[in-house]
Design an enzyme around this catalytic site. Structure first.
Site, PDB file in Angstrom:
ATOM      1  N   GLY A  13     -13.912 105.795  57.073  1.00  0.00           N
ATOM      2  CA  GLY A  13     -14.896 105.627  55.993  1.00  0.00           C
ATOM      3  C   GLY A  13     -16.214 106.263  56.372  1.00  0.00           C
ATOM      4  O   GLY A  13     -17.284 105.731  56.062  1.00  0.00           O
ATOM      5  N   ASN A  87     -14.290 101.050  59.794  1.00  0.00           N
ATOM      6  CA  ASN A  87     -15.368 100.786  58.832  1.00  0.00           C
ATOM      7  C   ASN A  87     -14.915 100.931  57.387  1.00  0.00           C
ATOM      8  O   ASN A  87     -15.531 100.363  56.486  1.00  0.00           O
ATOM      9  CB  ASN A  87     -16.517 101.762  59.129  1.00  0.00           C
ATOM     10  CG  ASN A  87     -17.516 101.832  57.991  1.00  0.00           C
ATOM     11  OD1 ASN A  87     -18.387 100.980  57.863  1.00  0.00           O
ATOM     12  ND2 ASN A  87     -17.386 102.849  57.136  1.00  0.00           N
ATOM     13  N   SER A 139     -17.823  91.385  57.515  1.00  0.00           N
ATOM     14  CA  SER A 139     -18.930  91.070  56.609  1.00  0.00           C
ATOM     15  C   SER A 139     -19.271  89.601  56.813  1.00  0.00           C
ATOM     16  O   SER A 139     -18.393  88.796  57.156  1.00  0.00           O
ATOM     17  CB  SER A 139     -18.494  91.276  55.159  1.00  0.00           C
ATOM     18  OG  SER A 139     -19.411  90.657  54.277  1.00  0.00           O
ATOM     19  N   TYR A 152     -11.803  90.021  49.071  1.00  0.00           N
ATOM     20  CA  TYR A 152     -12.649  90.698  50.064  1.00  0.00           C
ATOM     21  C   TYR A 152     -12.971  89.761  51.240  1.00  0.00           C
ATOM     22  O   TYR A 152     -12.857  90.143  52.406  1.00  0.00           O
ATOM     23  CB  TYR A 152     -13.934  91.158  49.366  1.00  0.00           C
ATOM     24  CG  TYR A 152     -14.907  91.921  50.225  1.00  0.00           C
ATOM     25  CD1 TYR A 152     -14.681  93.256  50.545  1.00  0.00           C
ATOM     26  CD2 TYR A 152     -16.080  91.322  50.693  1.00  0.00           C
ATOM     27  CE1 TYR A 152     -15.592  93.974  51.316  1.00  0.00           C
ATOM     28  CE2 TYR A 152     -17.000  92.023  51.452  1.00  0.00           C
ATOM     29  CZ  TYR A 152     -16.749  93.357  51.761  1.00  0.00           C
ATOM     30  OH  TYR A 152     -17.662  94.059  52.523  1.00  0.00           O
ATOM     31  N   ALA A 153     -13.363  88.526  50.924  1.00  0.00           N
ATOM     32  CA  ALA A 153     -13.702  87.559  51.981  1.00  0.00           C
ATOM     33  C   ALA A 153     -12.483  87.272  52.862  1.00  0.00           C
ATOM     34  O   ALA A 153     -12.592  87.182  54.089  1.00  0.00           O
ATOM     35  CB  ALA A 153     -14.231  86.266  51.368  1.00  0.00           C
ATOM     36  N   LYS A 156     -11.922  90.169  55.210  1.00  0.00           N
ATOM     37  CA  LYS A 156     -12.918  90.245  56.284  1.00  0.00           C
ATOM     38  C   LYS A 156     -12.740  89.095  57.289  1.00  0.00           C
ATOM     39  O   LYS A 156     -12.930  89.286  58.494  1.00  0.00           O
ATOM     40  CB  LYS A 156     -14.338  90.249  55.695  1.00  0.00           C
ATOM     41  CG  LYS A 156     -14.643  91.481  54.828  1.00  0.00           C
ATOM     42  CD  LYS A 156     -14.480  92.776  55.601  1.00  0.00           C
ATOM     43  CE  LYS A 156     -15.022  93.997  54.865  1.00  0.00           C
ATOM     44  NZ  LYS A 156     -14.866  95.235  55.638  1.00  0.00           N
ATOM     45  N   ILE A 185     -26.374  95.305  52.853  1.00  0.00           N
ATOM     46  CA  ILE A 185     -26.855  96.613  53.298  1.00  0.00           C
ATOM     47  C   ILE A 185     -26.939  97.543  52.083  1.00  0.00           C
ATOM     48  O   ILE A 185     -26.012  97.567  51.258  1.00  0.00           O
ATOM     49  CB  ILE A 185     -25.883  97.228  54.347  1.00  0.00           C
ATOM     50  CG1 ILE A 185     -25.523  96.214  55.455  1.00  0.00           C
ATOM     51  CG2 ILE A 185     -26.458  98.523  54.924  1.00  0.00           C
ATOM     52  CD1 ILE A 185     -26.662  95.770  56.337  1.00  0.00           C
TER      53      ILE A 185
END
Ligand code: NAI
Length: 244
Positions: A13, A87, A139, A152-153, A156, A185
């Site tokens: 990435g 990443n 994250s 997503y959580a 991660k 970010i």
């Protein structure tokens, strides 16, 4: 200080955002960098900005056989890989009851399966050489959970468990594995957040600013270098103090 002189890093990435900043930072530290993105052309843009040696590779990290080919090609071009930065990551946000199977699968395939694919592909070589650094970008959401980001959580949080397991398996061979968990970010990934949501988030950040990709890159450089040689299986949170 060019503490990574002579080393070869792979950054997935790496065409934009945090991955691009990491590639530039590792290059400044002296490493040759294999920049990986789905599009080789966009990865080449980052390679053009590197200070030293580098090479661009197009590879979907969700594809295991392409990851094996990637590692072989990168080693042929640049030499044995000593640093791997996982990443590459995507989001497909939605509340649980509206989340589609495809949204779950896509996020798991890139964020978690992708890290497994590349890590397995580099592990044997690193173990044989008795040195290596694996740095996975998770994250803070993987630590706290987040509404609208169950997929997503979970990916991660999965990366954290994956990294700790790899750290335990490979420690005796001199290979260290750690996680960097960024907070909010400023990148393309976060650009679309509505203003009210940004304001609310900012209120939760003690350092009173959003992070820059370079803030994450600095932590990765530290974990890749000699100053972190007694750290493995750790989660380094880079979030302006949002999660303590
Ligand atoms: P971005 O969306 O700007 O860049 C993502 C990069 O990953 C791009 O280069 C894209 O081409 C690449 N990529 C996506 N899927 C891929 C695949 N299947 N194979 C190969 N490459 C692929 O994202 P950003 O913001 O730079 O995020 C980078 C990492 O940091 C991600 O893992 C993200 O989850 C994580 N992160 C970002 C935060 C933020 O606030 N921006 C916060 C916490 C974690």
């Amino acid at each position: 200080m060019r503490e990574l002189e002579g080393q070869v890093a792979v950054v997935t990435g790496g065409s934009r955002g945090i991955g691009r900043a990491i590639a530039l930072e590792l290059s400044r530290a002296g490493a040759s960098v294999a920049v990986v993105a789905r599009s080789e052309k966009r990865a080449q843009d980052t390679v053009d900005a590197l200070e030293g040696r580098g090479a661009a590779f197009g590879c979907d990290v969700a594809d295991a056989s392409r990851c094996a080919d990637l590692v072989q090609a990168a080693e042929e071009r640049l030499g044995p890989i000593s640093i791997l930065v996982n990443n590459a990551g995507i989001t497909r946000d939605n509340v649980l009851v509206r989340m589609k199977d495809e949204d779950w699968d896509a996020v798991m395939s890139t964020n978690l399966r992708g890290a497994f694919n590349t890590t397995r592909a580099v592990a044997r070589g690193m173990m044989k050489r008795r040195s290596g650094r694996i740095i996975n970008i998770a994250s803070v959401v993987g630590l706290t959970g987040n509404r609208g980001q169950a997929n997503y959580a979970a990916s991660k949080a999965g990366l954290v468990g994956f990294t700790k397991s790899v750290a335990q398996e490979l420690a005796a061979r001199g290979v260290l594995a750690n996680v960097v968990a960024p907070g909010f970010i400023e990148t393309d990934m976060t650009a679309e957040l509505p203003d009210e949501a940004r304001e609310a988030l900012l209120g939760r950040i003690p350092l009173e600013r959003f992070g820059a990709p370079e803030d994450v890159a600095g932590a990765v450089r530290f974990l890749a270098g000699p100053a972190a040689s007694y750290m493995t299986g750790q989660v380094l949170v880079v979030d302006g103090g949002m999660v303590m």
